[in-house]
Motif scaffolding. Structure first.
Motif, PDB file in Angstrom:
ATOM      1  N   ASP A 186      -8.435  -3.817  -4.918  1.00  0.00           N
ATOM      2  CA  ASP A 186      -9.126  -2.723  -4.231  1.00  0.00           C
ATOM      3  C   ASP A 186      -9.387  -3.132  -2.794  1.00  0.00           C
ATOM      4  O   ASP A 186      -9.823  -4.262  -2.537  1.00  0.00           O
ATOM      5  CB  ASP A 186     -10.475  -2.451  -4.907  1.00  0.00           C
ATOM      6  CG  ASP A 186     -10.315  -1.616  -6.156  1.00  0.00           C
ATOM      7  OD1 ASP A 186     -10.009  -0.422  -6.020  1.00  0.00           O
ATOM      8  OD2 ASP A 186     -10.494  -2.170  -7.261  1.00  0.00           O
ATOM      9  N   ILE A 246       0.860  -1.190   0.000  1.00  0.00           N
ATOM     10  CA  ILE A 246       0.000   0.000   0.000  1.00  0.00           C
ATOM     11  C   ILE A 246       0.891   1.233   0.000  1.00  0.00           C
ATOM     12  O   ILE A 246       1.803   1.349   0.824  1.00  0.00           O
ATOM     13  CB  ILE A 246      -0.924   0.017   1.242  1.00  0.00           C
ATOM     14  CG1 ILE A 246      -1.811  -1.225   1.259  1.00  0.00           C
ATOM     15  CG2 ILE A 246      -1.782   1.287   1.265  1.00  0.00           C
ATOM     16  CD1 ILE A 246      -2.649  -1.362   2.510  1.00  0.00           C
ATOM     17  N   TRP A 278     -13.021  -7.388  -1.365  1.00  0.00           N
ATOM     18  CA  TRP A 278     -14.006  -8.327  -1.879  1.00  0.00           C
ATOM     19  C   TRP A 278     -13.463  -9.737  -1.694  1.00  0.00           C
ATOM     20  O   TRP A 278     -12.260  -9.970  -1.814  1.00  0.00           O
ATOM     21  CB  TRP A 278     -14.288  -8.061  -3.361  1.00  0.00           C
ATOM     22  CG  TRP A 278     -15.057  -6.804  -3.608  1.00  0.00           C
ATOM     23  CD1 TRP A 278     -15.437  -5.887  -2.682  1.00  0.00           C
ATOM     24  CD2 TRP A 278     -15.526  -6.341  -4.875  1.00  0.00           C
ATOM     25  NE1 TRP A 278     -16.130  -4.876  -3.296  1.00  0.00           N
ATOM     26  CE2 TRP A 278     -16.202  -5.129  -4.642  1.00  0.00           C
ATOM     27  CE3 TRP A 278     -15.464  -6.831  -6.172  1.00  0.00           C
ATOM     28  CZ2 TRP A 278     -16.794  -4.399  -5.672  1.00  0.00           C
ATOM     29  CZ3 TRP A 278     -16.052  -6.114  -7.200  1.00  0.00           C
ATOM     30  CH2 TRP A 278     -16.712  -4.901  -6.949  1.00  0.00           C
ATOM     31  N   ARG A 279     -14.363 -10.656  -1.410  1.00  0.00           N
ATOM     32  CA  ARG A 279     -13.906 -11.966  -0.928  1.00  0.00           C
ATOM     33  C   ARG A 279     -12.965 -12.680  -1.884  1.00  0.00           C
ATOM     34  O   ARG A 279     -12.016 -13.324  -1.444  1.00  0.00           O
ATOM     35  CB  ARG A 279     -15.083 -12.854  -0.535  1.00  0.00           C
ATOM     36  CG  ARG A 279     -16.122 -13.044  -1.605  1.00  0.00           C
ATOM     37  CD  ARG A 279     -17.368 -13.724  -1.031  1.00  0.00           C
ATOM     38  NE  ARG A 279     -17.023 -14.937  -0.315  1.00  0.00           N
ATOM     39  CZ  ARG A 279     -17.418 -15.220   0.929  1.00  0.00           C
ATOM     40  NH1 ARG A 279     -18.189 -14.374   1.573  1.00  0.00           N
ATOM     41  NH2 ARG A 279     -17.061 -16.338   1.502  1.00  0.00           N
ATOM     42  N   PHE A 320     -10.749 -11.492  -3.728  1.00  0.00           N
ATOM     43  CA  PHE A 320      -9.422 -10.873  -3.747  1.00  0.00           C
ATOM     44  C   PHE A 320      -8.633 -11.191  -2.482  1.00  0.00           C
ATOM     45  O   PHE A 320      -7.442 -10.916  -2.408  1.00  0.00           O
ATOM     46  CB  PHE A 320      -9.545  -9.351  -3.901  1.00  0.00           C
ATOM     47  CG  PHE A 320      -9.964  -8.929  -5.285  1.00  0.00           C
ATOM     48  CD1 PHE A 320      -9.018  -8.741  -6.282  1.00  0.00           C
ATOM     49  CD2 PHE A 320     -11.296  -8.733  -5.590  1.00  0.00           C
ATOM     50  CE1 PHE A 320      -9.402  -8.370  -7.561  1.00  0.00           C
ATOM     51  CE2 PHE A 320     -11.695  -8.355  -6.864  1.00  0.00           C
ATOM     52  CZ  PHE A 320     -10.742  -8.173  -7.856  1.00  0.00           C
ATOM     53  N   LYS A 344      -2.658  -4.970  -6.556  1.00  0.00           N
ATOM     54  CA  LYS A 344      -3.644  -4.767  -7.615  1.00  0.00           C
ATOM     55  C   LYS A 344      -5.071  -4.989  -7.124  1.00  0.00           C
ATOM     56  O   LYS A 344      -5.987  -5.108  -7.929  1.00  0.00           O
ATOM     57  CB  LYS A 344      -3.343  -5.709  -8.779  1.00  0.00           C
ATOM     58  CG  LYS A 344      -1.996  -5.413  -9.442  1.00  0.00           C
ATOM     59  CD  LYS A 344      -1.680  -6.428 -10.521  1.00  0.00           C
ATOM     60  CE  LYS A 344      -0.307  -6.170 -11.111  1.00  0.00           C
ATOM     61  NZ  LYS A 344       0.103  -7.227 -12.053  1.00  0.00           N
ATOM     62  N   THR A 371     -10.202   4.700   4.315  1.00  0.00           N
ATOM     63  CA  THR A 371     -10.111   5.055   2.903  1.00  0.00           C
ATOM     64  C   THR A 371     -10.202   3.805   2.069  1.00  0.00           C
ATOM     65  O   THR A 371      -9.842   2.722   2.505  1.00  0.00           O
ATOM     66  CB  THR A 371      -8.784   5.789   2.604  1.00  0.00           C
ATOM     67  OG1 THR A 371      -8.792   6.218   1.242  1.00  0.00           O
ATOM     68  CG2 THR A 371      -7.581   4.888   2.821  1.00  0.00           C
ATOM     69  N   ARG A 372     -10.698   3.992   0.846  1.00  0.00           N
ATOM     70  CA  ARG A 372     -10.495   2.935  -0.134  1.00  0.00           C
ATOM     71  C   ARG A 372      -9.190   3.231  -0.848  1.00  0.00           C
ATOM     72  O   ARG A 372      -8.839   4.388  -1.083  1.00  0.00           O
ATOM     73  CB  ARG A 372     -11.662   2.889  -1.131  1.00  0.00           C
ATOM     74  CG  ARG A 372     -12.831   2.102  -0.598  1.00  0.00           C
ATOM     75  CD  ARG A 372     -13.883   1.846  -1.666  1.00  0.00           C
ATOM     76  NE  ARG A 372     -14.529   3.090  -2.055  1.00  0.00           N
ATOM     77  CZ  ARG A 372     -15.850   3.206  -2.276  1.00  0.00           C
ATOM     78  NH1 ARG A 372     -16.635   2.162  -2.143  1.00  0.00           N
ATOM     79  NH2 ARG A 372     -16.363   4.348  -2.654  1.00  0.00           N
ATOM     80  N   THR A 373      -8.462   2.205  -1.190  1.00  0.00           N
ATOM     81  CA  THR A 373      -7.204   2.395  -1.905  1.00  0.00           C
ATOM     82  C   THR A 373      -6.843   1.062  -2.551  1.00  0.00           C
ATOM     83  O   THR A 373      -7.687   0.175  -2.672  1.00  0.00           O
ATOM     84  CB  THR A 373      -6.090   2.916  -0.965  1.00  0.00           C
ATOM     85  OG1 THR A 373      -4.932   3.231  -1.727  1.00  0.00           O
ATOM     86  CG2 THR A 373      -5.727   1.889   0.099  1.00  0.00           C
ATOM     87  N   LEU A 374      -5.602   0.943  -2.971  1.00  0.00           N
ATOM     88  CA  LEU A 374      -5.145  -0.291  -3.601  1.00  0.00           C
ATOM     89  C   LEU A 374      -4.144  -1.007  -2.710  1.00  0.00           C
ATOM     90  O   LEU A 374      -3.293  -0.376  -2.086  1.00  0.00           O
ATOM     91  CB  LEU A 374      -4.474   0.018  -4.953  1.00  0.00           C
ATOM     92  CG  LEU A 374      -5.421   0.442  -6.062  1.00  0.00           C
ATOM     93  CD1 LEU A 374      -4.645   1.056  -7.221  1.00  0.00           C
ATOM     94  CD2 LEU A 374      -6.237  -0.749  -6.550  1.00  0.00           C
TER      95      LEU A 374
END
Lengths: 188, 1001, 101
Positions: free
Chosen positions: A151, A128, A167-168, A170, A149, A143-146
């Motif tokens: 999200d 990150i 998300w599951r 990922f 690769k 925050t949302r971020t990466l």
């Protein structure tokens, strides 16, 4: 600040990373609701869960067994430690009945990891690019971020405890890279 | 092997820790703290490589990363070779195994050295001249020759077994280089309270202070002062010290990439450690303190092993206790070489003579040498060297006032140390996009104005002399901190004794008394570029330094010409009779020194290259022996072969099972978006071609989504769950694109609409059950939903429970059979799947994969977006004009459907294709033509988009896009195959159950 | 990697969190069906592509998800100003003058 965070380690699973200075554990299941709409809807929703929804960008609010995260100017994620998603959904939905909004049950969409310990920020910085200096990323920031690769949503629960949601599908990718980065912590 | 050239004491090596290593298979011994170069020198080895083009024997020239000659390959095990490592940067460890490069069979006898005799063939631009003709020679002679000769070192043959780490870091002040300027800058910034990162490419921080024997700072020996400064920094929590870390790339907005070598110096690295780490640093301010690089002198035969930079000789002596030679000639145009002479003399080395280009050398450094009793010759130039694999003597010449040279005889020596002065190292400044400026007084290019938040400190911007460099470093650190924090402090600058600035320097080729046609003076050692080559390039019309560089390859070495550029530039400038600034300087680019692929890749390799997405039912499919295919990032079950079955067998069986009985299919990967709000129906009505306002609650509709140009971008089924709530599905690969497209319109075109989007792709696991027995199979598991066709017809959705789990049950079909798609919360997907599978299996059903799904839908003439469509297809082209709401006032892309190029006749249309020979399965993508052998340049009528064996038809079938296809029903056309064109009949694209009775049953 | 400030989150983030979304202030016509083919083509395809300041759309795709507008100098690749969707387009000529001062 409430005594207990809405996030707790899933006692049925063994920890993902255990070193002397950082732990990664999967969080126990939660009810998660995605709320989109205006501040009026947010205000009703906050009343129904006992935690006013944050209106300042990138902030969060906490109540007992509940938390609310600002994700965008018309978007919040509400997390509640309760068994029955349908019941929680109905309660919050009813509270906003007269206000245009969108409430969607996303309890099953995400999985969460709890990353804790003095090396937690260091470990996250393997993938990150955010600055975790407390002046820049204070406790309570979300925050949302990466993550590489993938999200993610990242919340700093306390100085040394972060919660990472993805998300599951990922999550195996996130876990693999956290384990990989943590290996050197045990080296001499 | 004895270390004959090791001093008796001194240096930063640990003489109590001997280290055994091999070079070209021969065993040597050095000490902990040695580099490969210093250990070889201590063993009297100068010859370490062959040059790239002429295969001339070459020795160690420098003590840094700019080393052009001493490139070695190191392999910890077979197949894991790392080529082109610079020996002065390689730290030795017990068991190190280094190999020289560019030689066969051995360094001292190299077959390729014949190139040296053929050198007239390899002048500047030989690539462009030599291999031009005859044409027939290219493939068999020239290319194999170039391929075997080209490239430095040997690439590894096996996949890299090492691990590489990545780390993102932020700081207030990044200091690159830890010599006196960098240490001072880091100290000043740290004392101001700034977050500091200090990195240095060397194994130890301290830079030139580590080999400064004579200067004192604050009354302490320079090296002790450095140790104290480093200790103070290391005790500061806000400071990160990174030795063995090269700042190799300076990018936009102070984004700087560092490569940290974590384990290369260890004999037995802990496998849990990464080999290297990529640091991606975002710095508020950067201090570049990368020092200056000593220039070689360009005289004939200056490439003989044993010829070395004067400062390198001093570094090897003082830092590593390794002597360049026992009798040394020093050739210089600059005062600093006198320090080397003095230090060598003090160590007991015989300094034969200092040959100084300048007529009357004077000053503090010269005085020190003179009082040490060293012979000094002014107006004296080296005009050549002798010796085969190592220098044996130097020819000296006297420069007369008119510039001509007369021979002075030879001076025996086993090493020749040279100094042409100092070139400020502006590489990183140049990478930051700054424009260097020529400074006539300094005789050097110096950093000009800052383009980013950076400043250079010390000799990299032309400040020399230890006192001045420290002052400059403190000021840079303080100013950098001040730009970030208001609390910047000005530390007291320590007083320095010694370390005075040295004057002098020269550029370009030196005068000599030799036959110019017969001698070569090298400018770029790694690429074998001589002064003559540069002159030739100018004569042949290459006048810009950028062109000269590419024509001669000068400055293309692993150091990008930091060692050679200024001499090349000077030779070009004199030949062109233009001042240096008018000739220009080539641009320094990232990376500063070579970086391994592993460091760039970090963890993004193998399974972790991209996220691999798997559904909750993935493991079940693995257990059942499924083959998988990648669909965007997802792994999808492709087909489920039984023991002994081919793919063809399995797919035929799966298709037949669905048509005759029932199949179960994992449809989880389909994109899902929950569209909610009072204006949800209005919004969908605007984004789909189909009408949505009147879709009843509990009903489904197939929708096509166009882009504004009218072309199909996605399709899917939309269910109305409640008055203001829709469940939208998208293709697997299209999910993120569709969500972004819809958000775009909502946020920017129609912000007045009260409707919001939420991705629910991963909220639901989706189990498709398709076939005549579908209802029987799920009925016992379903609660609260009447499954009868009367109550729940084709294209409807109900909420209820299945296996006790809440579900959104869709009755829909992508196969042409009656069927359901069961949506359940993702974590419950597997248990529901198991229960449904139990029932499917009981009635003789089967699981099926994406291949069967494709065949079944093709039999029905259903398109797949991205297979039948390619971004230039409108609904009518694929026979779906029925899905376009003619009465709608507007929807995205509607206006474009009336564009002249869309309504024109002759567009390609979707048709079915049957080969005359039912066994022939066409290739997808094959061209369709009117004749079997059309004349050259006849445009094809179209192409095959999908092609399968259909078990329902008992023969092959295909879909194709063909010009005016619907007007060609029954026509015979031709499709190209590997065996020639085959005849086909054009038919309706619906091959199976054209009336559609089965799916509504 | 450029840093871009999201006007909704109020923070600067690396470019990789964002997606470029083409030139800004090209509103979709209210009634496309009333446009001639030429007018529609103008809306669909014609862009200014200037050397210098350009008003363009970006989306904080991996952050808050919002589209916003930015003025970027296509020569220096620097962001001059960033503003929320719906706010008026700044006077580019004035920005050029200010930048020169």
């Amino acid at each position: 600040m409430p005594e207990k965070s809405v996030y707790s380690a899933n006692a049925h699973l063994s920890p993902i990373v255990v070193t002397s200075n950082v732990r990664v554990e999967e969080a126990a299941p939660l009810v998660r609701l995605s709320l989109r709409g205006g501040e009026a809807a947010a205000s009703h929703a906050g009343a129904s869960i006992g935690a006013p929804l944050p209106l300042e960008p990138l902030t969060s609010t906490m109540a007992d067994k509940a938390a609310a995260f600002w994700l965008g100017p018309d978007e919040w994620q509400i997390a509640i430690q309760e068994g029955d998603a349908t019941a929680v959904f109905e309660r919050v939905e009813t509270a906003m009945a007269d206000t245009p909004h969108s409430l969607v049950d996303v309890s099953e969409r995400n999985r969460a990891l709890i990353i804790s310990g003095p090396k937690a920020a260091w470990l996250l910085n393997s993938q990150i690019f955010l600055d975790f200096d407390e002046a820049v990323f204070p406790v309570g920031m979300v925050t949302r971020t990466l993550f590489g690769k993938a999200d993610i949503m990242l919340w700093r629960q306390s100085e040394d405890i972060f919660v990472l949601e993805a998300w599951r599908s990922f999550m195996p990718y996130v876990i693999e890279l956290l384990q990989e980065a943590s290996r050197e912590l045990e080296a001499a | 092997m004895t270390q004959d050239f090791r001093t008796s004491a001194g240096g930063r090596i640990d003489r109590s820790s001997p280290v055994d290593f091999t070079f070209d298979g021969k065993a040597y011994r050095g000490f902990a703290g040695d580099t490969l170069a210093s250990a070889l020198l201590a063993n009297g080895i100068h010859l370490v490589g062959r040059s790239y083009k002429y295969h001339r024997p070459r020795g160690i020239i420098t003590a840094g990363s700019e080393e052009p000659n001493a490139l070695v390959g190191i392999a910890r095990e077979k197949g894991q070779n790392t080529p082109n490592l610079r020996a002065p940067q390689v730290e030795i460890y017990q068991g190190l195994n280094a190999e020289s490069q560019n030689r066969y069979p051995s360094l001292s006898f190299d077959v390729g050295a014949v190139n040296d005799l053929l050198s007239p063939l390899f002048v500047a631009g030989f690539y462009y001249k030599t291999f031009m003709w005859p044409r027939s020679f290219w493939q068999k002679v020239y290319e194999p020759f170039i391929r075997s000769a080209a490239g430095l070192g040997k690439a590894p043959t096996d996949p890299d077994k090492d691990r590489y780490a990545n780390h993102y870091a932020h700081c207030d002040v990044l200091v690159i280089g830890s010599g006196p300027a960098g240490l001072a800058a880091a100290t000043a910034a740290a004392q101001s309270g700034a977050r500091v990162i200090l990195c240095d490419e060397q194994s130890e921080l301290g830079g030139s202070l580590l080999h400064d024997r004579t200067s004192a700072v604050d009354g302490k020996p320079a090296v002790d002062w450095a140790a104290d400064a480093i200790r103070a920094l290391s005790e500061n929590d806000k400071v990160t010290l990174l030795p063995r870390t090269t700042g190799f790339g300076y990018y936009a907005q102070n984004f700087v990439a560092l490569a940290e070598r974590v384990t290369d110096h260890l004999a037995n690295p802990d496998p849990r450690l990464p080999r290297e780490r990529l640091w991606q640093v975002r710095a508020k301010e950067v201090v570049i303190a990368t020092g200056a690089i000593e220039r070689p002198l360009v005289f004939p035969e200056n490439d003989r092993p044993g010829v070395m930079m004067a400062e390198a000789g001093r570094i090897y002596l003082n830092r590593y206790g390794a002597m360049a030679g026992k009798r040394v000639v020093i050739a210089t145009a600059c005062d600093t070489a006198y320090r080397t002479a003095v230090d060598l003399k003090a160590a007991g080395v015989d300094v034969a003579v200092i040959a100084d280009l300048r007529p009357d050398p004077a000053g503090v450094h010269v005085d020190a040498a003179r009082s040490a009793g060293i012979r000094i010759e002014g107006a004296c130039v080296v005009t050549g060297t002798k010796g085969r694999l190592r220098v044996k003597s130097a020819r000296l010449g006297r420069i007369r006032p008119d510039g001509s040279v007369t021979a002075m005889g030879e001076e025996a020596c086993d090493s020749l140390l040279m100094s042409g002065g100092w070139t400020p190292n502006v590489s990183l400044y140049s990478q930051s996009r700054g424009k260097v400026a020529w400074d006539e007084d300094a005789g050097a290019y110096l950093p000009g104005a800052s383009v980013q938040h950076e400043r250079s400190a010390g000799s990299c911007h032309g400040v020399f002399g230890l006192q001045a460099v420290l002052e400059d470093g403190y000021a840079a650190g303080e100013n950098a901190a001040r730009a970030v924090t208001s609390a910047a402090k000005r530390p007291k600058v320590p007083a320095v004794t010694g370390g005075e600035e040295g004057a002098g320097g020269t550029l370009g080729a030196l005068p000599h008394d030799r036959d110019p046609a017969r001698v070569r003076a090298f400018i770029d050692f790694q690429n074998d570029v001589t002064a003559k080559d540069v002159k030739l390039a100018v004569r042949e019309g290459f006048h810009s330094i950028e062109h000269i560089k590419r024509y001669t390859t000068t400055g293309m070495a692993t150091d990008q010409g930091r060692l050679s550029n200024m001499n090349a530039l000077s030779v070009a400038s004199k030949t062109l009779e233009k001042p240096i600034p008018q000739v220009g300087l080539t641009t320094f680019r990232q990376p500063y020194t070579p970086v391994t692929f592993g460091t760039f890749a970090t963890t993004a390799r193998g399974e972790a290259f991209d996220p691999v997405r798997r559904t909750p039912m993935h493991d079940w499919a693995v257990e059942k022996g499924a083959e998988f295919e990648d669909v965007s990032l997802w792994k999808r079950a492709w087909y489920f072969p039984k023991p002994g079955e081919s793919m063809h067998d399995a797919v035929a069986r799966e298709c037949a099972t669905v048509r005759e009985s029932v199949g179960i299919f994992d449809a989880t990967t389909l994109g899902k978006i929950e569209v909610v709000g009072p204006d949800a129906a209005e919004f969908l009505n605007r984004v789909y071609t189909n009408p949505f306002l009147k879709l009843g609650v509990g009903r489904l509709r197939y929708g096509i989504m166009l882009n504004e140009a009218g072309f199909i971008m996605d399709d899917g089924v939309v269910g109305r769950i409640a008055e203001e709530r829709f469940h939208v599905t998208t293709t697997t690969g299209g999910a993120p694109r569709v969500l972004a497209h819809l958000e775009d319109y909502l946020q920017t075109e129609w912000p007045d609409l009260n409707v919001w989007l939420t991705s629910t792709t991963e909220q639901w696991a989706v189990i498709a059950v398709q076939g005549p027995k579908a209802r029987d199979v799920i009925a016992p598991l379903v609660e609260g939903i009447d499954l009868s066709t009367e109550s729940m017809p084709h294209m409807s959705v109900r909420e209820g429970k299945i296996c006790g789990v809440p579900t959104r049950l869709f009755r829909m079909s992508f196969t042409g059979e009656a069927g359901y798609e069961i949506n359940v919360p993702a974590s419950r997907g597997r248990e529901v799947w198991d229960a449904v599978w139990n029932n499917v299996e009981a009635v003789g059903g089967a699981p099926y994969g994406t291949e069967t799904m494709h065949v079944l839908r093709a039999e029905k003439g259903y398109i797949i977006v991205g297979q039948e469509t390619d971004g230039t297809v409108v609904p009518d082209d694929v026979g779906m004009d029925w899905a376009v709401g003619k009465k709608k006032a507007d929807f995205i892309g509607m206006r474009s459907l009336a564009r002249p190029d869309i309504v024109v006749a002759g567009r390609k249309q979707l048709v079915g294709v049957l080969t005359n020979d039912p066994k022939v399965i066409l290739e997808e993508g094959a061209q369709v033509t009117a004749e079997a052998s059309p004349a050259l340049k006849t445009p094809a009528l179209g192409y095959v988009t999908s092609s399968y064996y259909s078990s329902a038809l008992g023969r092959s079938m295909a879909l194709a896009m063909i010009a005016d296809g619907r007007g060609r029903m029954g026509d015979t056309l031709y499709v190209s195959t590997a065996e020639g064109a085959v005849a086909v009949e054009i038919v309706s694209p619906v091959f199976y159950d054209a009336e559609g009775g089965k799916q509504v049953a | 990697m450029l840093l871009i400030t999201c006007p909704y989150c109020g923070v600067e983030r690396p470019e990789i969190e964002f997606r470029y979304a083409g030139e800004a202030h090209i509103a979709r016509p209210a009634e496309p069906s009333k446009l001639t083919d030429e007018e529609w083509a103008e809306y669909l395809y014609m862009r200014t592509n200037p050397k210098g300041l350009l008003a363009e759309r970006w989306r904080h795709a991996h952050g808050c998800g919002r589209f916003f507008n930015a003025i970027r100098d296509t020569v220096s690749d620097r962001f001059v100003t960033i503003y929320k969707m719906g706010e008026a387009k700044p006077d580019l000529e004035r920005l050029v003058v200010e930048a020169a001062q």
